[in-house]
Write an enzyme that holds these catalytic residues in place. Structure first.
Site, PDB file in Angstrom:
ATOM      1  N   HIS A 197     -17.618  -6.328  -0.371  1.00 51.51           N
ATOM      2  CA  HIS A 197     -17.225  -4.942  -0.166  1.00 51.51           C
ATOM      3  C   HIS A 197     -15.718  -4.879   0.081  1.00 51.51           C
ATOM      4  O   HIS A 197     -15.061  -5.902   0.268  1.00 51.51           O
ATOM      5  CB  HIS A 197     -17.987  -4.304   1.011  1.00 51.51           C
ATOM      6  N   ALA A 198     -15.202  -3.668   0.071  1.00 53.11           N
ATOM      7  CA  ALA A 198     -13.817  -3.382   0.437  1.00 53.11           C
ATOM      8  C   ALA A 198     -13.855  -2.200   1.398  1.00 53.11           C
ATOM      9  O   ALA A 198     -14.914  -1.613   1.641  1.00 53.11           O
ATOM     10  CB  ALA A 198     -12.991  -3.051  -0.804  1.00 53.11           C
TER      11      ALA A 198
END
Length: 137
Positions: free
Chosen positions: A50-51
Site C-alpha cells: 500500500h501507499a
C-alpha cells in the site's frame, strides 16, 4: 534521486547493553503521532502493499531483519533493515512492501499521523494514477 533514505538513530551503550533514543523532531524528522510494531510474521508471508496520500513513516527493525521495497511509480528500490540504529524514512505517495521477515523480526513503525483508513491507497494501479497526477500532490 534514491527512494532509500536511512536515518541514523543515536545509539548509546556500554558493557551493560545498548540504548537507542527516539525523539520527535530530533532523531525523527516529524512529530510522532502513532507507532506500531509487526512481529510473529510467518515464513513466506509479505506485508504492506500500500501507499499513503499524506503520511511519513520511519521503519526500524528493532530485532531481526526484513527486506523493504519502496516504489514511487518510476523507481523501485529495495533495502534490508537489520539493525536497530537505522530507520528507513518513507514519504508520501510511496508504495511499500515488506518481505523476507526473519523468524525473530520485530519491525517498529513510527508515523506522522494517526490511523486513517481514507489515507491508504491499497490498489497499485490507483497508486500509479495518483503518483503521475500532479493535481493530487
Amino acid at each position: 534521486m534514491s527512494l532509500i533514505k536511512l536515518v541514523n538513530l543515536p545509539s548509546f551503550g556500554d558493557e551493560r547493553g545498548g540504548l537507542i533514543a527516539i525523539e520527535s523532531d530530533q532523531s525523527i524528522p516529524f512529530q510522532i503521532k502513532r507507532l506500531y510494531y509487526i512481529f510473529g510474521t510467518q515464513s513466506g508471508v509479505s506485508r504492506g502493499f500500500h501507499a499513503h496520500h499524506s503520511l511519513k513513516q520511519i521503519a526500524v527493525c528493532v530485532k531481526g531483519s526484513c527486506r523493504m521495497i519502496l516504489d514511487d511509480g518510476q523507481n523501485r528500490e529495495q533495502v534490508w533493515l537489520d539493525t536497530p540504529n537505522k530507520g528507513l524514512l518513507i514519504g508520501d505517495l510511496v508504495w511499500r512492501e515488506m518481505h523476507d521477515f526473519s523468524d525473530d523480526c520485530v519491525l517498529l513503525v513510527l508515523a506522522s499521523e494517526h490511523y486513517d483508513e481514507a489515507d491508504y491507497i491499497r490498489d497499485y494501479d490507483e497508486f500509479i494514477r495518483f503518483a503521475y497526477d500532479d493535481t493530487t500532490k
